[in-house]
Motif scaffolding. Sequence first.
Motif, PDB file in Angstrom:
ATOM      1  N   UNK A   1      18.024   7.672  27.316  1.00  0.00           N
ATOM      2  CA  UNK A   1      17.262   6.848  26.360  1.00  0.00           C
ATOM      3  C   UNK A   1      17.425   5.354  26.575  1.00  0.00           C
ATOM      4  N   UNK A   2      18.433   4.956  27.355  1.00  0.00           N
ATOM      5  CA  UNK A   2      18.603   3.523  27.570  1.00  0.00           C
ATOM      6  C   UNK A   2      18.028   3.069  28.907  1.00  0.00           C
ATOM      7  N   UNK A   3      17.320   3.972  29.592  1.00  0.00           N
ATOM      8  CA  UNK A   3      16.692   3.582  30.854  1.00  0.00           C
ATOM      9  C   UNK A   3      15.746   2.422  30.603  1.00  0.00           C
ATOM     10  N   UNK A   4      15.734   1.450  31.511  1.00  0.00           N
ATOM     11  CA  UNK A   4      14.890   0.273  31.274  1.00  0.00           C
ATOM     12  C   UNK A   4      13.403   0.606  31.296  1.00  0.00           C
ATOM     13  N   UNK A   5      12.641  -0.110  30.496  1.00  0.00           N
ATOM     14  CA  UNK A   5      11.184   0.034  30.460  1.00  0.00           C
ATOM     15  C   UNK A   5      10.572  -1.354  30.564  1.00  0.00           C
ATOM     16  N   UNK A   6       9.405  -1.473  31.171  1.00  0.00           N
ATOM     17  CA  UNK A   6       8.758  -2.787  31.176  1.00  0.00           C
ATOM     18  C   UNK A   6       8.145  -3.070  29.803  1.00  0.00           C
ATOM     19  N   UNK A   7       8.112  -4.344  29.383  1.00  0.00           N
ATOM     20  CA  UNK A   7       7.449  -4.676  28.116  1.00  0.00           C
ATOM     21  C   UNK A   7       5.933  -4.556  28.280  1.00  0.00           C
ATOM     22  N   UNK A   8       5.191  -4.388  27.180  1.00  0.00           N
ATOM     23  CA  UNK A   8       3.730  -4.276  27.272  1.00  0.00           C
ATOM     24  C   UNK A   8       3.086  -5.467  27.969  1.00  0.00           C
ATOM     25  N   UNK A   9       3.532  -6.676  27.659  1.00  0.00           N
ATOM     26  CA  UNK A   9       3.060  -7.831  28.420  1.00  0.00           C
ATOM     27  C   UNK A   9       4.261  -8.699  28.788  1.00  0.00           C
ATOM     28  N   UNK A  10       4.038  -9.670  29.685  1.00  0.00           N
ATOM     29  CA  UNK A  10       5.180 -10.430  30.182  1.00  0.00           C
ATOM     30  C   UNK A  10       5.879 -11.189  29.058  1.00  0.00           C
ATOM     31  N   UNK A  11       7.102 -10.803  28.784  1.00  0.00           N
ATOM     32  CA  UNK A  11       7.872 -11.509  27.773  1.00  0.00           C
ATOM     33  C   UNK A  11       8.443 -12.772  28.377  1.00  0.00           C
ATOM     34  N   UNK A  12       8.504 -13.829  27.548  1.00  0.00           N
ATOM     35  CA  UNK A  12       9.078 -15.055  28.074  1.00  0.00           C
ATOM     36  C   UNK A  12      10.594 -15.000  28.000  1.00  0.00           C
ATOM     37  N   UNK A  13      11.123 -14.060  27.212  1.00  0.00           N
ATOM     38  CA  UNK A  13      12.570 -13.910  27.120  1.00  0.00           C
ATOM     39  C   UNK A  13      12.957 -12.489  27.500  1.00  0.00           C
ATOM     40  N   UNK A  14      14.125 -12.362  28.126  1.00  0.00           N
ATOM     41  CA  UNK A  14      14.640 -11.045  28.478  1.00  0.00           C
ATOM     42  C   UNK A  14      15.733 -10.611  27.522  1.00  0.00           C
ATOM     43  N   UNK A  15      16.412 -11.585  26.934  1.00  0.00           N
ATOM     44  CA  UNK A  15      17.527 -11.271  26.051  1.00  0.00           C
ATOM     45  C   UNK A  15      17.471 -12.139  24.805  1.00  0.00           C
ATOM     46  N   UNK A  16      18.163 -11.678  23.776  1.00  0.00           N
ATOM     47  CA  UNK A  16      18.257 -12.442  22.532  1.00  0.00           C
ATOM     48  C   UNK A  16      19.730 -12.627  22.185  1.00  0.00           C
ATOM     49  N   UNK A  17      20.078 -13.845  21.789  1.00  0.00           N
ATOM     50  CA  UNK A  17      21.372 -14.052  21.129  1.00  0.00           C
ATOM     51  C   UNK A  17      21.049 -14.519  19.723  1.00  0.00           C
ATOM     52  N   UNK A  18      21.400 -13.718  18.754  1.00  0.00           N
ATOM     53  CA  UNK A  18      21.068 -14.031  17.367  1.00  0.00           C
ATOM     54  C   UNK A  18      22.351 -14.422  16.648  1.00  0.00           C
TER      55      UNK A  18
END
Lengths: 460, 499
Positions: B62-79
């Motif tokens: 379930x954690x296998x990588x998937x491409x986003x629907x469209x090109x995201x400008x960010x790959x990661x989030x630090x919240x």
Amino acid sequence: MIDFVFPLFGRFHPILVHLPIGFLAFGIILVFLSKKGENKHLDSIRLAYLLGAIAAVLSSISGFLQYQYEGFSWESVQFHFYFGCTTALFSFYLFYEINKYNSITSFYKLKSGALFALMLFTGHLGGNITHGETYLIEPLPAEVQNFLGYETTANKGLEIPEIGWEELVYYEDVVQPILNQNCSSCHNSRNKKGNLDLSEYNALLKGGEDGLVLTGGNPEQSSLFTRLVLPKEDDDHMPPKEKRQLHSEEIELIKHWISLGGTTESKLGDAGIEPELLEPFIKKEETPFYPTTAVSSVPEDNLNVLKESGFFAEPISEESNWIMISCINLSSFSDADWEKLNPVKEQLAFLDLSRTQITDQSLDELVGFPNLTVLKLNETGISGEGLEKLLKNENLKNLYLNKTQVTLEHLESLRNHPGLEKVFVFDTPASGNELAGEFSFYLERGNYLLPKLATDTIVY
Amino acid sequence: MKHLDKLIQELSQQQLEKKTRRHFLMDCVSKMGGLALAPLMFGCGLDSKPKGLELSQRDLNPLAPLPPPFRGKAKSIIYLHMAGAPSQLELFDYKPELAKYHNQPCPESLLEGKTFAFIRGVPNLLGPQANFTQKGESGAWVSDFLPHFSQVIDDVAFLKAVHTDQFNHGPAQLFMQTGSPRLGRPSLGSWVTYGLGTENQNLPGFVVLTSGGKTPDAGKSVWGSGFLPSVYQGVQCRSKGDPVLYLQDPDGMSRDMKKNLISAINDVNKEEFNQYGDPEILARINQYEMAYRMQIEVPEVMDINDEPEYIHELYGTQPGKESFANNCLLARKLVEKGVRVVQLYDWGWDSHGTDHDGSVDMGLRNKCREIDRPMTALLLDLKQRGLLEDTLVVWGGEFGRTPMQENREGKQQSFLGRDHHGDAFTMWMAGGGIKKGASYGITDDFGFSGIDERVSVHDIHATILHLMGFDHEKFTYDFQGRPFRLTDVEGELIRKIIA
């Protein structure tokens, strides 16, 4: 007191119409089931046609009443009405005729077939009125739609060109497109909810059943504006809360147009609006980040082979053919492993080789990847010798060389790179030395420090 | 078709869960006869495979990588979540008018129809307790509570009129992190991990770190997976001592032996899954495998001792202690190693004025000092490594604080404090896809309500998902018969802070 009876009966039209369809279809089936000379279904056919005919008359009456009391234009319903009445008369005729027969003739079968076609066509016209003429077209694949001659692009709403927007006509080029996108599906010449038509200026001026919608110069008195800003929960709020809501800029543009007088003459450039208001609608020619050349998509199998050898390998996005590859779980990647990437030579746009075993030799291999846009070589054995080989990667935009041995002299060789935008050289010899001159690209050398401040230690 | 499959799967799962021992016995009675008859009548054996649907690659990993629907400008989030809700009026939202009315009774018109957590009757207004100056090229106002951060504000986009409808910590934190003030929804990080998987197969996709002595009031649900499979929930690491317990194999246990052990356990679990078809068993299998793989990478990535001295100085880290600074440094290391979402919670921002620590003029200053250098260092460190190109940094609390001084139980308090307030507060974002130096949102002269460019919690979620490459209206998960979204039925992109 009984005023409500007619409109109410009219509203039963969408239910009633199904009765004649059922009765008549049943009768028609029996007609076709009857063999020559046989008469066992005759009574049933008579009954079905009689009931069907009566139901068709009731449907026609209710349909006419619905047209009378609700916002339908005659043009949009007339053929549906004519065909409905014809269906009713024709079924009476067939009922009358069958009373004379003892068995079903071939000619009678033909006439029943015609009745079926008539009924189907009437029903279809009715469906077009309630669901719209493209109701059956919409679910079709785009190619089929185009083949049938339908425009597949939905109403995109307001779009403003970046240059020359001052010359746009405020009403025609700004207000009307907003109305078309948000209002016209219920308020057009064919379907006038609340007896209001917003598909063109003259119709808009006439207003709806609650009176005028536009009071030139006074937005607060114009329901064309006030209904937009009512709370969403309010019954009078428009568009209905389940529909797309207008953006604040769109509301502001309508308000401003009304306060200018609400005419068709004024130009957008003379309206004195702040350019910021238009910004969301300006179609910018955004330069895409990745190359614009078209490449074929990488077969799923090839990607799977890469994934099994330990690469992170995914398309940039679902709709893109560009591939992103990272060796985040494959630090053993070395100068000898490049052939593994051969299947994606054309498509590889993002390559992260950070913390792998590669050396300067790998720079020779990179020439084979013409569309490489982002290249990360952090913490590798790259010494900076031969960095000029990257000049051939014309699409390269972002280059990461953190924690390598690259010096400023090496970077000089990239000075004439046609596309390079950003180079990161944090924690390299290049980050320490004095910068001689500006580079054509943004050079991030890092080494940020935060000064020690007195307040760092004061505890209140 | 995909939707239908999911619904059938959910239905059969629920039916299985509702089977009790009593049902089983009843079934035995009625089915025994049938069992005896079956071979006689049809001459076929019973199907030994479980009924249900074929497992996809995604079910198995379930954690296998998937491409986003469209090109995201960010790959990661630090919240960076400041639990307790920092006062926007002492940090970013400069209100000179409020200072003029300091200590005067609050106008009734502001209080009408409002509910406060603790304020009763008519409180006095409380002027800003900090000194503000305009900084950077963008000219944004920042207070002297954040001297370091004020140096980097040109990299940041401010949202100054965020609003929420919750005024208690738990529900407001849930709302901010899951899009609903009630329990049961997946958190932002879970949605993103569900949609994108994890880049580094040896690390979880969603890591949570806490500081400030306490975890958020809303509990672990703020990083929970809700109705998504539990493998997508945030993995909380310990903030003191070993970040993950029992990472080292015991003496005498070799890596191969461990592998055999895990695969034996997983074989038993797979057997169990074939019999009962419960997806949580798959989650369990995956967690064993992930734990095994984490042993390779985690000791290195979670150890800040190896960082050079100047990095420690930059962040102000003290290895071994629980601190926001350590967590900031860890966040950078994790993102560098391909973790999708790093969620930092820092507790202690609830400045009611009931004691010294909770006063907006003293306690709040101390809290600000704890985060000022680390979060500035985080931005600079991400920037110098080029990570800020595709990492989105978000900072904020669950709501803001009132322009009035809190008068708990109608009494004057000995410390200056502010009550919970959701009508207008400040958040900021930086990094991947964010317009540098932008400021969006205007509040009234008291900082009480937003008067223009207000944004809701859903708007923020919509924007974050957009930057990660999702259309928030199309990113759904079918549950209980309908598709669910992080933004429910709301949310609009905040286009003006997107580059």
